[in-house]
Design an enzyme around this catalytic site. Structure first.
Site, mmCIF file in Angstrom:
data_model
loop_
_atom_site.group_PDB
_atom_site.id
_atom_site.type_symbol
_atom_site.label_atom_id
_atom_site.label_comp_id
_atom_site.label_asym_id
_atom_site.label_seq_id
_atom_site.Cartn_x
_atom_site.Cartn_y
_atom_site.Cartn_z
ATOM 1 N N ASP A 96 0.947 -1.218 0.226
ATOM 2 C CA ASP A 96 0.040 -0.053 -0.055
ATOM 3 C C ASP A 96 0.922 1.341 -0.001
ATOM 4 O O ASP A 96 2.090 1.261 0.187
ATOM 5 C CB ASP A 96 -0.864 -0.066 1.178
ATOM 6 C CG ASP A 96 -0.443 -0.229 2.540
ATOM 7 O OD1 ASP A 96 1.008 0.143 2.377
ATOM 8 O OD2 ASP A 96 -1.007 -0.472 3.553
ATOM 9 N N SER A 97 0.398 2.475 -0.157
ATOM 10 C CA SER A 97 1.232 3.711 -0.620
ATOM 11 C C SER A 97 1.712 4.285 0.871
ATOM 12 O O SER A 97 2.517 5.093 0.754
ATOM 13 C CB SER A 97 0.272 4.583 -1.344
ATOM 14 O OG SER A 97 -0.672 4.982 -0.359
ATOM 15 N N GLN A 192 -11.943 7.243 -3.697
ATOM 16 C CA GLN A 192 -12.038 7.807 -2.467
ATOM 17 C C GLN A 192 -13.271 8.662 -2.484
ATOM 18 O O GLN A 192 -14.154 8.441 -3.352
ATOM 19 C CB GLN A 192 -11.054 8.757 -1.989
ATOM 20 C CG GLN A 192 -9.597 8.004 -1.295
ATOM 21 C CD GLN A 192 -9.799 7.049 -0.013
ATOM 22 O OE1 GLN A 192 -10.768 7.299 0.513
ATOM 23 N NE2 GLN A 192 -8.957 6.329 -0.109
ATOM 24 N N ASP A 269 -7.910 -7.377 1.790
ATOM 25 C CA ASP A 269 -6.954 -7.477 2.975
ATOM 26 C C ASP A 269 -7.477 -7.027 4.238
ATOM 27 O O ASP A 269 -8.199 -6.036 4.186
ATOM 28 C CB ASP A 269 -5.485 -6.490 2.544
ATOM 29 C CG ASP A 269 -5.483 -5.214 2.843
ATOM 30 O OD1 ASP A 269 -5.199 -4.888 3.785
ATOM 31 O OD2 ASP A 269 -6.238 -4.476 2.127
ATOM 32 N N CYS A 307 -12.652 -27.447 9.673
ATOM 33 C CA CYS A 307 -11.361 -26.771 9.272
ATOM 34 C C CYS A 307 -10.320 -27.928 9.278
ATOM 35 O O CYS A 307 -10.193 -28.860 10.349
ATOM 36 C CB CYS A 307 -11.011 -25.597 9.902
ATOM 37 S SG CYS A 307 -9.349 -24.849 9.570
ATOM 38 N N CYS A 309 -6.640 -27.234 8.922
ATOM 39 C CA CYS A 309 -5.438 -26.643 9.238
ATOM 40 C C CYS A 309 -4.682 -27.456 10.150
ATOM 41 O O CYS A 309 -5.392 -28.266 11.093
ATOM 42 C CB CYS A 309 -5.625 -25.250 9.495
ATOM 43 S SG CYS A 309 -6.158 -24.973 11.155
ATOM 44 N N CYS A 312 -6.503 -27.152 13.762
ATOM 45 C CA CYS A 312 -7.470 -27.920 14.001
ATOM 46 C C CYS A 312 -7.281 -29.368 13.884
ATOM 47 O O CYS A 312 -7.957 -30.241 14.578
ATOM 48 C CB CYS A 312 -8.732 -27.425 13.036
ATOM 49 S SG CYS A 312 -9.236 -25.867 13.194
ATOM 50 N N HIS A 338 -4.728 -20.830 12.009
ATOM 51 C CA HIS A 338 -6.114 -21.141 11.605
ATOM 52 C C HIS A 338 -6.807 -19.996 11.035
ATOM 53 O O HIS A 338 -7.533 -20.219 9.881
ATOM 54 C CB HIS A 338 -6.733 -21.520 13.096
ATOM 55 C CG HIS A 338 -8.230 -21.763 12.977
ATOM 56 N ND1 HIS A 338 -8.727 -22.736 12.232
ATOM 57 C CD2 HIS A 338 -9.211 -20.715 13.129
ATOM 58 C CE1 HIS A 338 -10.281 -22.546 12.177
ATOM 59 N NE2 HIS A 338 -10.432 -21.300 12.587
#
Length: 377
Positions: A96-97, A192, A269, A307, A309, A312, A338
Site C-alpha cells: 500500500d502507498s 475515495q 486485505d 477446518c 488446518c 484444528c 487457523h
C-alpha cells in the site's frame, strides 16, 4: 487490460449478484480470485512463517510502504535484492502507498497539495511524503502491485472536507502515474470520496484514465456501519471497470468478505485475522470462538469441525486456552495460522460457488452456520 507482466482473466460472473471468479496473472504467479491477502506490514505476517503461509494457500501478501520506509529503509531492502528476497516470499506482494499510515499513525504537521509533512511514530524524526516518494519507495521494495498515494478521509468528514481530500487524491494519482516507470509493477488507483455517492462517482471518474491493471476502493471499513459500506459498494458496482481486479482495502471479517464478493469485489486485505488471534480469538465457520474464556477449559474438541488446518487437526480448545492464558507465543501462532487458513478456505469456497452457479445459496448457508455457533448449537 494487460501487458507482458500482468493480465486479468474473468472466468465467470454471477448474473444475479455480480460476484466474480477470475485469475490475475502477475510476475510472481497467478492469483485466483476472489482472494484474501494476509497483511505482512513489517515484511512479515505476524506470528507466521512464509512456509506456513504457503502451506495454507496464501497466494499474495500485503506489506506497508510507510513502515518499511521508516524501518529498516526501502534503500536497504533494495540492496538486499528487493522485498521478495528480503522476506523469502516468492509469490506476489502488494504494497500500500503509506497514505493511511501517514494520516493515522504519524504526528502530522501539514497536509498540502504538494505532500504531507509529519513526524515519525518511531523516533519523531521529520519527513515529507509525496506521491513521487511513495512511487520511489515502492519501486525500491519491488512489489508486484503498488498503490497510488491517497488521502483517506475519516468517517464523519463533512462533504466539503471529503471533497478536498478526494480532489487531492485525484491530483496525487496523476503525479503517481507520471512517476511510475516500472512495467513489472501494476499501479492501482484508489477510489475515495468518504460516504458521499457523488464524490465516489467523481473519484472513480478521475481514476478511470489511469486504470491499467486494477482499481482499489479505499476509505471504507473506517468506522462506518457495515450497511453503509454495503450501500456504497452497491452504488459503485455497476460503475467499476469489469476487465481488471477490484480491490476493497482494509476489509477482512468473514461476513464482510462474503458481502464484498456478492458485490463484485475480487481482492481483500485486513490485519483482523492475526490481530484477534493474538488476543485469543478464533474465526470459525460457526462464528468467533474466544478461547481464553473459561468455558473452554476442558473442551477437548478442535476450534472448527470444518477446518483441516494444522491447528484444528492437532490441538484442542483446552490446549489453545492454556497457551493464550499462559502468555505463550505458541497460542498466538496457532490461532493466527487457523484464522488465515479459515479465511483462505472461505474465499476458495466462494470462488467454487461462483464457478458452480450457487453463490447465493452458499452465502445463505454461511450465515446459517455462523448463527448456529452464536446460538451454541
Amino acid at each position: 487490460m494487460n501487458n507482458k507482466y500482468f493480465s486479468f482473466e474473468l472466468q465467470k460472473t454471477d448474473p444475479e449478484t455480480g460476484a466474480r471468479a477470475g485469475v490475475f496473472h502477475t510476475p510472481h504467479g497467478d492469483i485466483l480470485t476472489p482472494v484474501y491477502m494476509p497483511v505482512g506490514t513489517q515484511a512479515t505476517v505476524k506470528g507466521m512463517l512464509p512456509k506456513d503461509l504457503e502451506a495454507i494457500g496464501s497466494q499474495i501478501i500485503l506489506s506497508n510502504t510507510y513502515h518499511l520506509h521508516m524501518r529498516p529503509g526501502d534503500d536497504l531492502i533494495a540492496r538486499a535484492g528487493g522485498l521478495h528476497k528480503f522476506m523469502n516470499w516468492n509469490r506476489p506482494i502488494l504494497t500500500d502507498s503509506g497514505g493511511f499510515q501517514v494520516f493515522s499513525l504519524a504526528s502530522l504537521n501539514n497536509i498540502t497539495d504538494e505532500g504531507v509533512r509529519f513526524s515519525s511514530h518511531i523516533d519523531g524524526s521529520k519527513h515529507f511524503f509525496t506521491p513521487e516518494l511513495a512511487m520511489e519507495i515502492q519501486h525500491n521494495l519491488g512489489s508486484d502491485i503498488v498503490m497510488a498515494f491517497d488521502q483517506c478521509s475519516e468517517y464523519g468528514y463533512s462533504h466539503a472536507d471529503a471533497e478536498r481530500a478526494m480532489e487531492r487524491t485525484a491530483k496525487w494519482l496523476e503525479r503517481c502515474y507520471r512517476a511510475h516507470e516500472n512495467p513489472a509493477q501494476a499501479l492501482f488507483p484508489i477510489v475515495q470520496g468518504n460516504m458521499y455517492e457523488d464524490l465516489r462517482a467523481e473519484s472513480l471518474k478521475r481514476c478511470l484514465p489511469f486504470v491499467k491493471h486494477g482499481i482499489a476502493i479505499g476509505g471504507l471499513s473506517v468506522g462506518e456501519p457495515k450497511p453503509k459500506m454495503y450501500e456504497l459498494l452497491d452504488f459503485l458496482q455497476p460503475l467499476l471497470p469489469t476487465d481488471v481486479p477490484r480491490y476493497l482495502m482494509g476489509v477482512g471479517s468473514p461476513d464482510c468478505l462474503v458481502e464484498g464478493v456478492l458485490r463484485g469485489v475480487d481482492m481483500f486485505d485486513c490485519v483482523l485475522a492475526t490481530r484477534v488471534a493474538r488476543n485469543g480469538t478464533a474465526l470459525t465457520s460457526r462464528g468467533k470462538v474466544v478461547v481464553r474464556n473459561g468455558a473452554y477449559k476442558e473442551d477437548f474438541t478442535p476450534l472448527d469441525p470444518d477446518c483441516d488446518c494444522y491447528c484444528c487437526k492437532h490441538y484442542t480448545k483446552a490446549y489453545l486456552r492454556h497457551m493464550v492464558n499462559a502468555g505463550e507465543m505458541t497460542g498466538a501462532t496457532l490461532l493466527s495460522l487457523h484464522n488465515v487458513a479459515y479465511l483462505h478456505k472461505l474465499m476458495k469456497e466462494l470462488r467454487e460457488s461462483i464457478l458452480g452457479g450457487y453463490v447465493k445459496e452458499f452465502a445463505k448457508d454461511f450465515y446459517a452456520k455462523q448463527e448456529s455457533g452464536a446460538n451454541g448449537k
